[in-house]
Write a protein that holds these residues in place. Structure first.
Motif, PDB file in Angstrom:
ATOM      1  N   PRO A   1      62.337  27.258  43.745  1.00  0.00           N
ATOM      2  CA  PRO A   1      62.047  28.679  43.950  1.00  0.00           C
ATOM      3  C   PRO A   1      61.818  28.994  45.422  1.00  0.00           C
ATOM      4  O   PRO A   1      61.518  28.116  46.228  1.00  0.00           O
ATOM      5  N   ASP A   2      61.934  30.270  45.736  1.00  0.00           N
ATOM      6  CA  ASP A   2      61.649  30.731  47.095  1.00  0.00           C
ATOM      7  C   ASP A   2      60.220  31.233  47.231  1.00  0.00           C
ATOM      8  O   ASP A   2      59.665  31.223  48.324  1.00  0.00           O
ATOM      9  N   HIS A   3      59.646  31.706  46.105  1.00  0.00           N
ATOM     10  CA  HIS A   3      58.290  32.223  46.133  1.00  0.00           C
ATOM     11  C   HIS A   3      57.640  32.003  44.775  1.00  0.00           C
ATOM     12  O   HIS A   3      58.323  31.928  43.750  1.00  0.00           O
ATOM     13  N   VAL A   4      56.333  31.912  44.781  1.00  0.00           N
ATOM     14  CA  VAL A   4      55.547  31.916  43.552  1.00  0.00           C
ATOM     15  C   VAL A   4      54.643  33.130  43.631  1.00  0.00           C
ATOM     16  O   VAL A   4      53.780  33.226  44.516  1.00  0.00           O
ATOM     17  N   GLU A   5      54.853  34.079  42.708  1.00  0.00           N
ATOM     18  CA  GLU A   5      54.107  35.324  42.737  1.00  0.00           C
ATOM     19  C   GLU A   5      53.105  35.390  41.602  1.00  0.00           C
ATOM     20  O   GLU A   5      53.194  34.657  40.615  1.00  0.00           O
ATOM     21  N   ASN A   6      52.161  36.342  41.749  1.00  0.00           N
ATOM     22  CA  ASN A   6      51.154  36.588  40.723  1.00  0.00           C
ATOM     23  C   ASN A   6      50.367  35.318  40.446  1.00  0.00           C
ATOM     24  O   ASN A   6      50.216  34.890  39.309  1.00  0.00           O
ATOM     25  N   THR A   7      49.849  34.721  41.483  1.00  0.00           N
ATOM     26  CA  THR A   7      49.260  33.395  41.361  1.00  0.00           C
ATOM     27  C   THR A   7      47.757  33.445  41.097  1.00  0.00           C
ATOM     28  O   THR A   7      47.311  33.308  39.971  1.00  0.00           O
ATOM     29  N   HIS A   8      46.934  33.672  42.115  1.00  0.00           N
ATOM     30  CA  HIS A   8      45.486  33.635  41.942  1.00  0.00           C
ATOM     31  C   HIS A   8      44.850  34.397  43.091  1.00  0.00           C
ATOM     32  O   HIS A   8      45.436  34.504  44.176  1.00  0.00           O
TER      33      HIS A   8
END
Length: 615
Positions: free
Chosen positions: A227-234
């Protein structure tokens, strides 16, 4: 305070048999309407002989908790703003208040979240605030994908960054973003199904289907990639200007910008409703000077995720490839949906802060018009016409015919779902896209047609793309923007008999590899492309083709009398002629272009005195 409607049936003319219905709350004129108010007016309108006008207030927004639903009983109804100078606002958002310092993170501001919220964004003083984004350190662990999961090394389990991300599994739905990974022109978003810790201490992150598939790198699957980004994480990942929704505590956590020193003075709106208006089998509807604002998009948070194939066309089932083909894909959901409707007009309307596609006409849409409207900050396309499975449709009542998008401004469309075109058209006949101003898209300005070279005989024909100003396409940007490729200013697919692209001014093409300004792709045929201008080739660093006819399946297209400041082109089509092309030097001032080219530039786009240019 009692909040019912004062419904006045006025001016019932014996000649016109018309009814006017005024809709407003009694008492305090600042008291906003709710979704229970407008259905009352609609119900009353159904008892009156058409045509009927429902006049909406401008002093306060109509706050929806459910979609406005119209059908054939509402034919002949007009919805207008009561004021000629101000716009009535129909909103699917909830106003937030009472931000206070978060007890477990005093640098953040907290407030109660709307019930069952699935937000894509939060509006702070009209600015789209994105969700929390995982750090580069977190992203660096996602380097060993398997058929349906990632295996993070044992060292990741003890990393505080990963621990906080794992902690979010019960409070949010983490989302992995793949920019130009499935295809150079797509940006898929995939939901995490589960996370677990193995006996050896590795962290397994299982992805929802059909995002990942045991059949790798096939159509309909994101494939197995990083992936290029991990969203909605913490909330521990928040940067200034971002927010996090802790669904377990029903709390929104926001990290103010340095300039936002007093959150009590900020206007905060969270879009919570997905569909603002749904109309089926209605005719002669009109909407004038109305703002449709604040809608969300639930699908990317669902198990199906958002597995994009092209122009917002999505996989709609979890089965493995290779059985999936392009006519099984579905368009992105629309926040306003007109299905099987005829003679609908949207005039002088504004579409603002929407998360999906703004407006869709499909299911046998005839003679519908979007005119002199403004689209701003739209997650996907501004307008979607038709679907992708009607190539063999012979029943004229089920075809998309004679629909128009004209004289409109489209700014910051595909603001989150970057693989969208500003205007996207499937199979259609007699579609007119003219005199629009499209600015700042990362893939394509106008996409029209479908089927590639697979379908050789469809009803698609007599389509017109004329006198549009498309300024800034194939743009390349860093997160939260995108870097995609193989797009165009005007992009076409499949045969479209007797169709024309004329009088368009395409300016500022970005440097995404592949594609070009005028881009008839595979199977495109029977287009006449003439009297167009492409300028400012200096913006793109490579692959700056003003014309991209790259494949022999593209046939019977004539290109003539065009002006460009780059000679770079491809013409590998069959019976495709290119003639009378004038190339000017790069950097030539507009006033020094040939007079005929200046005429095209001057006539492209909406009228210069259009209402939205005065704002």
């Amino acid at each position: 305070m009692w909040r019912g409607l004062l419904l006045s049936c006025l001016l019932l003319s014996s000649a016109a048999a018309a009814g006017d219905i005024l809709v407003f709350p009694s008492g305090d004129d600042s008291d906003p309407l709710t979704s229970s108010d407008l259905p009352g007016a609609i119900s009353l309108a159904r008892t009156l002989p058409a045509p009927v006008t429902i006049s909406l207030p401008t002093s306060s927004p109509i706050l929806l908790t459910s979609a406005i639903v119209l059908d054939s009983r509402d034919s002949g109804t007009s919805f207008i703003s009561r004021s000629t100078t101000d716009s009535a606002v129909i909103s699917g958002g909830v106003h937030l208040s009472s931000f206070t310092a978060c007890p477990d993170a005093s640098h953040l501001q907290c407030t109660a979240a709307p019930v069952n919220a699935q937000p894509r964004h939060l509006l702070i003083d009209d600015r789209r605030a994105p969700r929390a984004v995982g750090s580069d350190e977190l992203l660096g662990y996602f380097t060993k994908p398997t058929a349906d999961s990632y295996v993070l090394p044992a060292a990741a389990a003890s990393d505080p960054v990963v621990q906080s991300w794992l902690a979010s599994s019960g409070t949010a739905a983490p989302e992995l973003v793949y920019t130009a990974k499935g295809s150079p022109w797509t940006e898929s978003r995939c939901a995490v199904a589960s996370t677990s810790l193995s006996s050896s201490g590795e962290v397994e992150v299982v992805m929802q289907q059909p995002c990942f598939s045991s059949v790798q790198n096939k159509p309909c699957s994101q494939g197995t990639s990083e992936p290029d980004h991990v969203e909605n994480t913490h909330y521990t990942d928040l940067s200034p200007g971002q927010f996090f929704l802790d669904s377990s505590r029903n709390v929104i956590m926001y990290y103010p910008l340095p300039s936002e020193t007093d959150m009590s003075a900020a206007t905060a709106i969270m879009p919570t409703l997905e569909v603002l208006l749904s109309a089926t089998s209605a005719s002669d509807l009109s909407f004038t000077n109305i703002t449709f604002a604040h809608a969300t998009y639930a699908r990317p948070n669902s198990p199906l995720g958002y597995v994009e194939q092209q122009s917002g066309a999505l996989v709609d089932h979890p089965s493995n490839p290779p059985d999936c083909v392009d006519y099984e894909w579905i368009p992105t959901t629309s926040n306003l949906l007109f299905s099987g409707c005829t003679d609908v007009t949207l005039t002088g309307c504004t579409f603002l802060h929407l998360s999906a596609v703004a407006v869709e006409f499909s299911g046998g849409a005839h003679n519908n018009v979007v005119d002199a409207c403004k689209f701003e900050d739209i997650g996907g396309a501004a307008v979607q016409i038709g679907h992708y499975d009607t190539y063999a449709e012979t029943d004229a009542s089920k075809q998309e015919q004679s629909n128009k998008v004209t004289n409109s401004l489209m700014e910051r469309c595909a603001a989150e779902l970057h693989g969208h075109a500003a205007v996207s058209v499937g199979y259609s006949m007699g579609t007119e896209i003219s005199n629009n101003h499209i600015s700042t898209v990362y893939y394509t300005g106008v996409s029209i047609g479908w089927g590639w070279s697979r379908e050789l005989d469809t009803y698609a024909s007599n389509n017109v793309v004329a006198n549009n100003l498309i300024d800034g396409f194939k743009l390349q940007g860093s997160y939260p923007d995108a870097s995609l490729g193989d797009g165009g200013g005007i992009y076409a697919l499949g045969p479209q008999q007797n169709s024309t692209m004329t009088g368009n001014w395409l300016n500022n093409m970005g440097g995404g590899l592949g594609g070009g300004a005028f881009y008839p792709d595979e199977g495109s045929a029977y287009w006449k492309i003439d009297h167009n201008v492409f300028s400012n080739a200096t913006l793109c660093s490579d692959d700056c083709e003003w014309l991209h006819i790259w494949n022999p399946s593209i046939h019977d297209i004539s290109v003539s009398t065009c002006w460009t400041d780059t000679a770079t082109q491809q013409n590998q089509g069959t019976d495709t002629t290119v003639e009378d092309i004038v190339v000017v030097d790069q950097g030539t001032p507009r006033e020094d272009w040939p007079e005929a080219a200046q005429d095209v530039m001057n006539n492209a786009g909406p009228p210069k005195d259009a209402w939205f240019y005065d704002e």
